[in-house]
Scaffold this active site. Structure first.
Site, PDB file in Angstrom:
ATOM      1  N   GLN A  84      30.027  89.462  75.151  1.00 17.49           N
ATOM      2  CA  GLN A  84      31.301  89.292  75.503  1.00 17.49           C
ATOM      3  C   GLN A  84      32.372  89.321  74.606  1.00 17.49           C
ATOM      4  O   GLN A  84      33.654  89.585  74.531  1.00 17.49           O
ATOM      5  CB  GLN A  84      31.631  87.996  76.379  1.00 17.49           C
ATOM      6  N   ASN A  85      31.930  89.299  73.106  1.00 19.14           N
ATOM      7  CA  ASN A  85      32.568  88.940  72.104  1.00 19.14           C
ATOM      8  C   ASN A  85      32.906  90.457  71.426  1.00 19.14           C
ATOM      9  O   ASN A  85      32.221  91.286  71.604  1.00 19.14           O
ATOM     10  CB  ASN A  85      31.867  88.174  70.997  1.00 19.14           C
ATOM     11  N   HIS A 102      32.831  94.074  76.272  1.00 20.57           N
ATOM     12  CA  HIS A 102      34.203  93.924  76.192  1.00 20.57           C
ATOM     13  C   HIS A 102      34.784  94.898  74.971  1.00 20.57           C
ATOM     14  O   HIS A 102      35.911  94.661  74.629  1.00 20.57           O
ATOM     15  CB  HIS A 102      34.684  92.399  76.148  1.00 20.57           C
ATOM     16  N   CYS A 129      45.899 110.471  68.232  1.00 22.17           N
ATOM     17  CA  CYS A 129      44.467 110.407  68.398  1.00 22.17           C
ATOM     18  C   CYS A 129      43.793 111.660  67.556  1.00 22.17           C
ATOM     19  O   CYS A 129      44.606 112.774  67.611  1.00 22.17           O
ATOM     20  CB  CYS A 129      44.155 110.644  69.815  1.00 22.17           C
ATOM     21  N   CYS A 132      42.887 114.581  70.366  1.00 25.00           N
ATOM     22  CA  CYS A 132      43.606 115.243  71.271  1.00 25.00           C
ATOM     23  C   CYS A 132      45.133 115.229  70.707  1.00 25.00           C
ATOM     24  O   CYS A 132      45.994 115.991  71.113  1.00 25.00           O
ATOM     25  CB  CYS A 132      43.806 114.887  72.737  1.00 25.00           C
ATOM     26  N   THR A 169      29.062  80.592  76.215  1.00 23.20           N
ATOM     27  CA  THR A 169      29.897  81.203  77.185  1.00 23.20           C
ATOM     28  C   THR A 169      30.152  80.282  78.324  1.00 23.20           C
ATOM     29  O   THR A 169      29.550  79.636  78.743  1.00 23.20           O
ATOM     30  CB  THR A 169      29.302  82.455  77.775  1.00 23.20           C
ATOM     31  N   SER A 170      31.673  80.206  78.532  1.00 17.46           N
ATOM     32  CA  SER A 170      32.269  79.597  79.489  1.00 17.46           C
ATOM     33  C   SER A 170      31.782  79.413  81.130  1.00 17.46           C
ATOM     34  O   SER A 170      31.926  78.712  81.758  1.00 17.46           O
ATOM     35  CB  SER A 170      33.607  79.534  79.498  1.00 17.46           C
ATOM     36  N   ASN A 194      24.697  75.976  74.876  1.00 14.41           N
ATOM     37  CA  ASN A 194      26.233  75.773  74.825  1.00 14.41           C
ATOM     38  C   ASN A 194      26.617  74.455  73.996  1.00 14.41           C
ATOM     39  O   ASN A 194      25.763  73.601  74.191  1.00 14.41           O
ATOM     40  CB  ASN A 194      26.717  75.938  76.237  1.00 14.41           C
TER      41      ASN A 194
END
Length: 227
Positions: A84-85, A102, A129, A132, A169-170, A194
């Protein structure tokens, strides 16, 4: 196959604050302002300044022992690493294939054509960009209300896993928070590594700093590293 999901607690000892740290970077901002498409539409300068600061912080961070242990687990046991980092510390530690559900701070994204490229040190709303030409540049990170990357690949990985491990992770941000339940429903053994207990949904758990708990567990799985 071992499926490993990592969260902000993995990188905390490398100097990158966790999502809910008291006094941490996230606590000083309203998430609606800096981590939603709506916030970006209202004030892109503020959002890009926020992520420029996060990018600079991450660029100065170094992997800790937990990153190195998980990179070893990938190399020697073929573990699937999902994070998720948005930092690149697992890769910096030697991991070859990390699924960043993510996104990544060091990538830029065009809000119009969805092309992604290596982010400059400083991004501004007037950047064009390279694909484009639109002035619609944003960080290639998944904001609240957006779909994480790689969910089909993650689902397939959970289905073939023999062990699901959640590291740092929470267990409160979905859909990642539901992966342990999906694993349990599929008959997969589950393990939490954890700093502290997050809710008791795991078959087994080890608690303590990631830089201590994770290498110790990897050594149990693979044996001590060769010197």
């Amino acid at each position: 196959m071992i499926f490993v999901l990592t969260g902000a607690g993995l990188s905390a000892e490398s100097g990158l604050g966790t999502f809910r740290d008291a006094g941490g970077i996230w606590s000083r901002y309203d998430l609606e302002d800096v981590a939603t498409p709506q916030g970006y539409a209202r004030d892109p300068v503020r959002v890009l300044d926020f992520y420029n600061a996060r990018r600079a912080n991450a660029a100065g961070a170094r992997p800790n022992a937990a990153h190195g242990a998980l990179a070893r687990l990938e190399r020697e046991a073929g573990a699937m690493l999902v994070t998720q980092n948005v930092d690149g510390l697992l890769e910096a530690a030697g991991a070859a294939d990390v699924l960043h559900m993510h996104g990544r701070l060091d990538r830029a994204l065009c809000n119009r054509c969805r092309r992604s490229w290596e982010a400059p040190e400083v991004m501004c709303p007037f950047d064009a960009c390279p694909n484009c030409g639109a002035q619609a540049v944003r960080p290639d990170v998944v904001w609240f209300g957006e779909m994480p990357y790689g969910l089909d690949e993650i689902e397939a990985g959970l289905a073939r896993a023999a062990l699901f491990v959640a590291v740092g992770t929470s267990g409160t941000v979905y859909p990642a928070a539901g992966f342990v339940d999906a694993a349990r429903d599929a008959g997969v053994a589950t393990l939490e590594l954890n700093l502290e207990r997050t809710g008791g949904r795991f078959d087994d758990a080890r608690y303590g700093p990631a830089s201590e708990v994770v290498p110790a567990w990897v050594d149990e799985v693979l044996g001590p590293p060769r010197t």
